[in-house]
Design a protein around this motif. Structure first.
Motif, PDB file in Angstrom:
ATOM      1  N   THR A   1       8.562   7.648 -15.461  1.00 45.73           N
ATOM      2  CA  THR A   1       7.260   8.276 -15.692  1.00 45.73           C
ATOM      3  C   THR A   1       6.507   7.539 -16.791  1.00 45.73           C
ATOM      4  N   ALA A   2       7.221   7.160 -17.830  1.00 44.06           N
ATOM      5  CA  ALA A   2       6.583   6.481 -18.961  1.00 44.06           C
ATOM      6  C   ALA A   2       6.061   5.102 -18.547  1.00 44.06           C
ATOM      7  N   ASN A   3       6.680   4.486 -17.494  1.00 46.40           N
ATOM      8  CA  ASN A   3       6.296   3.129 -17.089  1.00 46.40           C
ATOM      9  C   ASN A   3       5.478   3.084 -15.800  1.00 46.40           C
ATOM     10  N   VAL A   4       5.276   4.251 -15.171  1.00 48.25           N
ATOM     11  CA  VAL A   4       4.629   4.255 -13.864  1.00 48.25           C
ATOM     12  C   VAL A   4       3.180   3.792 -13.953  1.00 48.25           C
TER      13      VAL A   4
ATOM     14  N   HIS B   1       1.835  11.828  -9.957  1.00 46.42           N
ATOM     15  CA  HIS B   1       1.221  13.163  -9.882  1.00 46.42           C
ATOM     16  C   HIS B   1       2.268  14.257 -10.061  1.00 46.42           C
ATOM     17  N   ASN B   2       3.397  14.106  -9.347  1.00 38.31           N
ATOM     18  CA  ASN B   2       4.458  15.121  -9.451  1.00 38.31           C
ATOM     19  C   ASN B   2       5.152  15.069 -10.803  1.00 38.31           C
TER      20      ASN B   2
ATOM     21  N   LYS C   1       0.837  -1.209   0.000  1.00 37.01           N
ATOM     22  CA  LYS C   1       0.000   0.000   0.000  1.00 37.01           C
ATOM     23  C   LYS C   1       0.868   1.254   0.000  1.00 37.01           C
ATOM     24  N   LYS C   2       1.951   1.216   0.758  1.00 40.47           N
ATOM     25  CA  LYS C   2       2.866   2.361   0.777  1.00 40.47           C
ATOM     26  C   LYS C   2       3.540   2.533  -0.588  1.00 40.47           C
ATOM     27  N   GLU C   3       3.950   1.409  -1.201  1.00 40.04           N
ATOM     28  CA  GLU C   3       4.575   1.482  -2.526  1.00 40.04           C
ATOM     29  C   GLU C   3       3.613   2.083  -3.544  1.00 40.04           C
ATOM     30  N   LEU C   4       2.339   1.669  -3.461  1.00 47.51           N
ATOM     31  CA  LEU C   4       1.334   2.192  -4.393  1.00 47.51           C
ATOM     32  C   LEU C   4       1.113   3.686  -4.169  1.00 47.51           C
ATOM     33  N   ASN C   5       1.071   4.099  -2.912  1.00 45.17           N
ATOM     34  CA  ASN C   5       0.908   5.529  -2.612  1.00 45.17           C
ATOM     35  C   ASN C   5       2.101   6.331  -3.128  1.00 45.17           C
ATOM     36  N   ASP C   6       3.301   5.761  -2.961  1.00 42.18           N
ATOM     37  CA  ASP C   6       4.505   6.446  -3.454  1.00 42.18           C
ATOM     38  C   ASP C   6       4.481   6.573  -4.976  1.00 42.18           C
TER      39      ASP C   6
ATOM     40  N   GLU D   1       5.771  17.886 -14.041  1.00 40.52           N
ATOM     41  CA  GLU D   1       7.120  18.307 -14.416  1.00 40.52           C
ATOM     42  C   GLU D   1       7.613  17.662 -15.712  1.00 40.52           C
ATOM     43  N   GLN D   2       6.775  16.792 -16.275  1.00 40.99           N
ATOM     44  CA  GLN D   2       7.243  15.991 -17.407  1.00 40.99           C
ATOM     45  C   GLN D   2       7.679  16.845 -18.598  1.00 40.99           C
TER      46      GLN D   2
END
Length: 550
Positions: A335-338, A180-181, A169-174, A185-186
């Protein structure tokens, strides 16, 4: 099991050493004799805080040493995890120095107090009025029900799954926060990366371009100086090469007159060859040096680009720009794979959630299965302890949240009187009632799990007669499964012990001392008779004492 206890220079204890055995041990003594001092000394090896005021002689250190037989406690993993030597007879020692500093040792290895305390919790359960309040806490109530339901393995499976669930759950939140960030900035990061990738970034490029720029920017000066050098080397009259040729010729004529002249000729020949080589390169440079304004402009453009990038990113080395470029590249790749990672983590979290729900439901099923039996047993045992109207309402209420011990909320309500309203234990049960409830709970737990040594500190306060007899029977029955101590003022309890120790004070010239001794049969008769009728020993008190012991 606690097999031996040594206390030196603690409170009223000068030096005390006792050997202890399995079974039911009772400890008696007059009020103020020092039974609480004994507990205080024992608490030091269980990890409690030390007090400099407890030193009997302020100039000497206090030592408390306890020997435990731990073969049946399954403590090998604890010793391994804390890098301690495991011994079936484990020695715990605590020292308080006159300076106020405290030291603790487990099998002669120095340890911190928190490690000592965690081990102590698994070796001795000191049951006092303060500990009775644990009974009112949900965690303890769950522990009781899970012991009866044999939920140890199921609860371990649930908690391990919960740890995995919390981590995922923490990994998913991260990942979601990163997405989002990164999205914001992308575009800017893409621009920065494109700019850096267009620049000629490689180690040493800046020095290489700066050298090239200086050469192109000073072509005329370089040509002029190369020409001057060529003239100095090749002028027919004063040229260095012409003069060297004459000198070499002269020394050649002398070479036949001795090795020293031959050596001089070889040396000047060597210099001449080197100088001739320099001349060749110099003439090649003359032919190669050309003015190239276009290349000069190109080099200058590259230099300015690199200088601007260094300034823009606040760095002074090309290697730092390369690192920034690589970092931006990795970030944009992430970012492309997130999105795909989020999909996978969401699926993993859902699977763990389903597993938790299944395991939580299984815990609830097993708990509900033993609650009626627990209620019946508690009420029956309390009836024998003078609480015939004691009644419990125990129920589980399912929740949607994943708690540390399942998906249930536990309602553990009690009333001591028929017709009275049920309420939570800490509000409706008196101290004496809580003590009796805790005693029967400890007795129940002893049948289902391997408890450590337990020491009851005047749990029988406020009871007498047949109730005290029954309490003593419960403690004696418990001692078949574990080592049990009871500090008591009741003769009925004292008579049921397999072993009997007396704590007493003596007054000498040096002051008051607390001592402790094991009583043999005749001494037990006298001690119990005094507990029944006071210091004046009557025939009836002695007869009653013998009757209790027999």
């Amino acid at each position: 099991m606690l097999s031996n206890l040594l206390i030196e220079n603690y409170a009223l204890i000068d030096s005390l050493e006792v050997d202890l055995a399995s079974g039911f041990t009772v400890i008696t003594g007059e009020t103020g004799a020092g039974k609480s001092i004994l507990l205080g000394g024992l608490s030091l090896v269980l990890g409690k805080r030390a007090d400099l005021n407890s030193l009997r002689n302020k100039d000497q250190k206090c030592i408390v040493e306890a020997y435990f037989l731990i073969k049946d406690y399954g403590l090998q993993p604890f010793f391994d995890a804390n890098d301690l030597d495991y011994e079936e007879t484990t020695i715990i020692r605590r020292e308080i120095l006159p300076s106020g500093k405290s030291r603790a040792f487990i099998n002669d290895t120095p340890v911190k107090l928190d490690i000592l305390s965690r081990l102590g919790d698994q070796l001795i359960d000191v049951h006092s009025q303060h500990q009775t309040m644990q009974l009112t806490e949900n965690d303890f109530q769950f522990k009781l029900i899970d012991a009866l339901a044999t939920n140890k393995v199921r609860l371990s499976n649930y908690t391990n799954t919960l740890k995995s669930y919390s981590a995922v759950k923490k990994e998913l939140n991260d990942l979601t926060e990163f997405q989002h960030n990164a999205t914001k900035e992308q575009d800017y990061n893409t621009f920065l990366l494109t700019e850096l990738e267009a620049a000629p970034l490689k180690e040493g490029i800046l020095e290489e371009l700066e050298t090239q720029y200086e050469q192109l920017n000073n072509v005329e000066l370089i040509k002029e100086e190369l020409s001057k050098g060529d003239q100095l080397l090749n002028d027919d009259e004063i040229g260095v090469l012409s003069l060297m040729t004459e000198a070499r010729s002269s020394l050649l004529k002398l070479a036949g007159f001795g090795t020293q002249y031959a050596s001089l000729h070889e040396r000047i020949q060597s210099v001449f060859i080197e100088l001739d080589d320099v001349n060749t390169e110099l003439q090649a440079f003359q032919e190669a040096v050309e003015s190239d304004p276009g290349l000069l402009e190109e080099v200058n453009t590259k230099l300015q680009l690199l200088y601007n990038l260094q300034k823009k990113h606040g760095v002074s080395e090309i290697s730092e720009l390369i690192a920034i470029r690589n970092q931006l590249s990795d970030s944009l790749f992430e970012t492309a794979n997130v999105d795909q990672k989020i999909v996978l983590k969401t699926k993993e979290l859902q699977e763990l959630e389903s597993s938790l729900e299944e395991r939580g439901a299984l815990l609830r099923e097993k708990r509900n299965g033993v609650i009626p039996r627990l209620k019946k047993q508690l009420e029956a045992d309390l009836s024998l302890l003078g609480m015939p109207s004691a009644s419990f309402q125990i129920s589980l209420n399912p929740t949607d949240s994943f708690k540390a011990n399942g998906m249930d909320e536990l309602s553990f309500l009690f009333t001591a009187n028929k017709g009275s309203s049920y309420g939570v234990l800490k509000k409706v049960a008196s101290g004496g009632e809580l003590s009796r409830i805790m005693l029967v709970i400890k007795a129940i737990l002893a049948k289902y799990e391997k408890l450590p040594t337990i020491m009851f500190d005047e749990i029988d306060t406020g009871v007498s007669g047949e109730i005290s007899n029954r309490m003593a029977d419960i403690m004696r029955d418990m001692s078949a499964e574990m080592q049990v101590f009871s500090i008591t003022h009741l003769p009925q309890v004292a008579s049921k012990g397999h072993h009997h120790f007396k704590v007493y004070k003596t007054e000498e010239n040096e002051g008051t001392r607390t001592n402790m001794k094991k009583l043999v049969y005749d001494q037990r008769v006298i001690e119990i008779a005094q507990m029944l009728g006071g210091k004046e020993l009557s025939d009836s008190a002695m007869a009653h004492a013998k009757e209790l012991l027999n």
